[in-house]
Write a protein that holds these residues in place. Structure first.
Motif, PDB file in Angstrom:
ATOM      1  N   ALA A 121      13.804  29.139  85.952  1.00 17.27           N
ATOM      2  CA  ALA A 121      14.583  29.696  87.062  1.00 17.27           C
ATOM      3  C   ALA A 121      15.387  28.600  87.745  1.00 17.27           C
ATOM      4  N   VAL A 122      16.389  29.024  88.490  1.00 15.00           N
ATOM      5  CA  VAL A 122      17.070  28.144  89.435  1.00 15.00           C
ATOM      6  C   VAL A 122      16.913  28.769  90.813  1.00 15.00           C
ATOM      7  N   LEU A 123      17.021  27.928  91.836  1.00 13.58           N
ATOM      8  CA  LEU A 123      16.823  28.417  93.195  1.00 13.58           C
ATOM      9  C   LEU A 123      18.001  28.024  94.073  1.00 13.58           C
ATOM     10  N   SER A 124      18.532  28.989  94.787  1.00  7.83           N
ATOM     11  CA  SER A 124      19.615  28.726  95.731  1.00  7.83           C
ATOM     12  C   SER A 124      19.033  28.152  97.011  1.00  7.83           C
ATOM     13  N   TRP A 125      19.437  26.931  97.362  1.00  4.14           N
ATOM     14  CA  TRP A 125      18.955  26.338  98.610  1.00  4.14           C
ATOM     15  C   TRP A 125      19.390  27.172  99.810  1.00  4.14           C
ATOM     16  N   THR A 126      20.550  27.791  99.711  1.00  3.28           N
ATOM     17  CA  THR A 126      21.097  28.525 100.851  1.00  3.28           C
ATOM     18  C   THR A 126      20.273  29.757 101.191  1.00  3.28           C
ATOM     19  N   SER A 127      19.943  30.549 100.171  1.00  2.00           N
ATOM     20  CA  SER A 127      19.235  31.811 100.405  1.00  2.00           C
ATOM     21  C   SER A 127      17.774  31.769  99.997  1.00  2.00           C
ATOM     22  N   ARG A 128      17.369  30.697  99.299  1.00  3.29           N
ATOM     23  CA  ARG A 128      16.027  30.573  98.723  1.00  3.29           C
ATOM     24  C   ARG A 128      15.762  31.675  97.692  1.00  3.29           C
ATOM     25  N   ALA A 129      16.817  32.199  97.093  1.00  2.00           N
ATOM     26  CA  ALA A 129      16.659  33.212  96.052  1.00  2.00           C
ATOM     27  C   ALA A 129      16.294  32.536  94.735  1.00  2.00           C
ATOM     28  N   LEU A 130      15.222  33.017  94.111  1.00  2.00           N
ATOM     29  CA  LEU A 130      14.800  32.516  92.810  1.00  2.00           C
ATOM     30  C   LEU A 130      15.479  33.357  91.743  1.00  2.00           C
ATOM     31  N   GLU A 131      16.283  32.709  90.904  1.00  2.00           N
ATOM     32  CA  GLU A 131      17.073  33.421  89.903  1.00  2.00           C
ATOM     33  C   GLU A 131      16.555  33.062  88.521  1.00  2.00           C
ATOM     34  N   MET A 132      16.000  34.043  87.823  1.00  2.00           N
ATOM     35  CA  MET A 132      15.467  33.796  86.491  1.00  2.00           C
ATOM     36  C   MET A 132      16.617  33.601  85.501  1.00  2.00           C
ATOM     37  N   ILE A 133      16.445  32.670  84.578  1.00  2.00           N
ATOM     38  CA  ILE A 133      17.486  32.396  83.576  1.00  2.00           C
ATOM     39  C   ILE A 133      16.877  32.424  82.178  1.00  2.00           C
TER      40      ILE A 133
END
Length: 350
Positions: A338-350
């Motif tokens: 996963a990657v994580l957006s520092w702005t929203s703390r959304a965990l995005e699976m890749i």
């Protein structure tokens, strides 16, 4: 049925739902404004160097809102600021804070159990003296990097007692303040005690450290009301490698390994050994464990693409180490990236 005893697929589904709920809460207007208000009232940036042990969760132990404390994790809390990536990451974090006119408190931790030596730090072979000595070595490195005057960056050595989640502060004169020995009556005296323990600590930093200690006092009181027979033992069922795991705001779920050590395979092997031990002891189901690699990004485009490559590399690297050294355990591995957006703390699976 508690989370630890669920089948692995249900645990993984629960975990990713936790990540989604955390992001939604973190990005909400109320939470956003609360963080802004907290940082306006307590502007000191707080960085914590700590062990990968899942029982060490400083935001929970201090009742601190998520997103305030920036963690750095590695096996046993072992760090060396000469490691290229670690030194650069720490320097960059401090530089951003300084450019905003703020100070930084670097909390350097070791951990132990007062109830059993073997519930202490496996990374130091359960030797608390060795773990404590290492934290003072790190403190000296922080001073070598940022100066001994402590006007901008203040390194603070703290112990963490895992049976009660109690913080111990090591003063400059050798005195130790153990929060487990404090009572409600001591609340009013904490600020004078901090001034006595740390006469060279800037007043604003002391004022911003105080809420963590008061929160720890409250947390210890709650812990003492619980039955923690299992919680004080290792019960981790996932290995996290990378950065961006502050959404895991529950203790004892994960062994979190930062991408700092030049010998990244060593903490991965140790983490796999703990997972295997947890299964063999019946503390977690033996049907599987999760390997989760994550890399954070600030901006879309190139920055996110770089994070994607980094997360994929770490997942593949960790999986290969586990396959080589723990082939039987590897058969039960569920690997996700996963990657994580520092702005929203959304965990995005890749």
């Amino acid at each position: 049925m508690d989370t630890y005893s669920k089948p692995i697929n249900e645990r993984i589904d629960w975990l990713f739902d936790l990540a989604r709920r955390h992001s939604a809460a973190y990005a909400s207007p109320e939470a956003y404004l609360a963080r802004k208000r907290y940082l306006a009232e307590h502007p000191t940036a707080i960085l914590v160097l700590k062990c990968m042990d899942g029982r060490i969760n400083i935001p929970i132990a201090t009742n601190t809102p998520t997103g305030i404390i920036q963690p750095f994790r590695n096996l046993g809390g072992m760090f060396n600021l000469g490691w290229p990536h670690l030194g650069e990451t720490l320097e960059d974090a401090v530089a951003k804070v300084v450019s905003a006119g703020r100070r930084t408190l670097v909390i350097i931790t070791y951990h132990f159990s007062k109830g059993s030596e073997h519930r202490g730090c496996a990374g130091f072979n359960y030797c608390t003296d060795a773990a404590r000595a290492h934290t003072f070595e790190i403190k000296a490195q922080v001073e070598a990097l940022f100066g001994t005057g402590h006007g901008t960056v203040y390194p603070l050595v703290c112990g963490f007692e895992t049976d009660e989640d109690a913080i111990l502060l090591h003063g400059v004169n050798g005195e130790v303040l153990n929060m487990a020995e404090m009572t409600e009556a001591d609340r009013e005296n904490l600020m004078p005690r901090l001034a006595q323990l740390f006469p060279d600590m800037p007043g604003q930093v002391r004022a911003d450290l105080l809420p963590l200690l008061l929160g720890n006092l409250d947390h210890i009181a709650e812990v003492r009301k619980m039955e923690r027979t299992l919680d004080i033992e290792h019960r981790e069922w996932m290995i996290c490698i990378g950065r961006g795991f502050d959404w895991l705001h529950m203790p004892n779920l994960a062994l979190i390994i930062g991408p700092y050590s030049p010998d990244l395979a060593d903490p991965i092997r140790k983490a796999a050994g703990i997972i295997e031990s947890n299964m063999q002891a019946g503390r977690i189901p033996a049907d599987g464990f999760l390997l989760l690699a994550s890399a954070p990004y600030d901006d879309i485009g190139v920055d996110r693409a770089r994070a994607t490559l980094k997360a994929r590399f770490m997942c593949e690297f960790a999986a290969e180490v586990i396959r080589k050294d723990y082939p039987t355990l590897a058969e039960k591995m569920h690997a996700h990236t996963a990657v994580l957006s520092w702005t929203s703390r959304a965990l995005e699976m890749i």
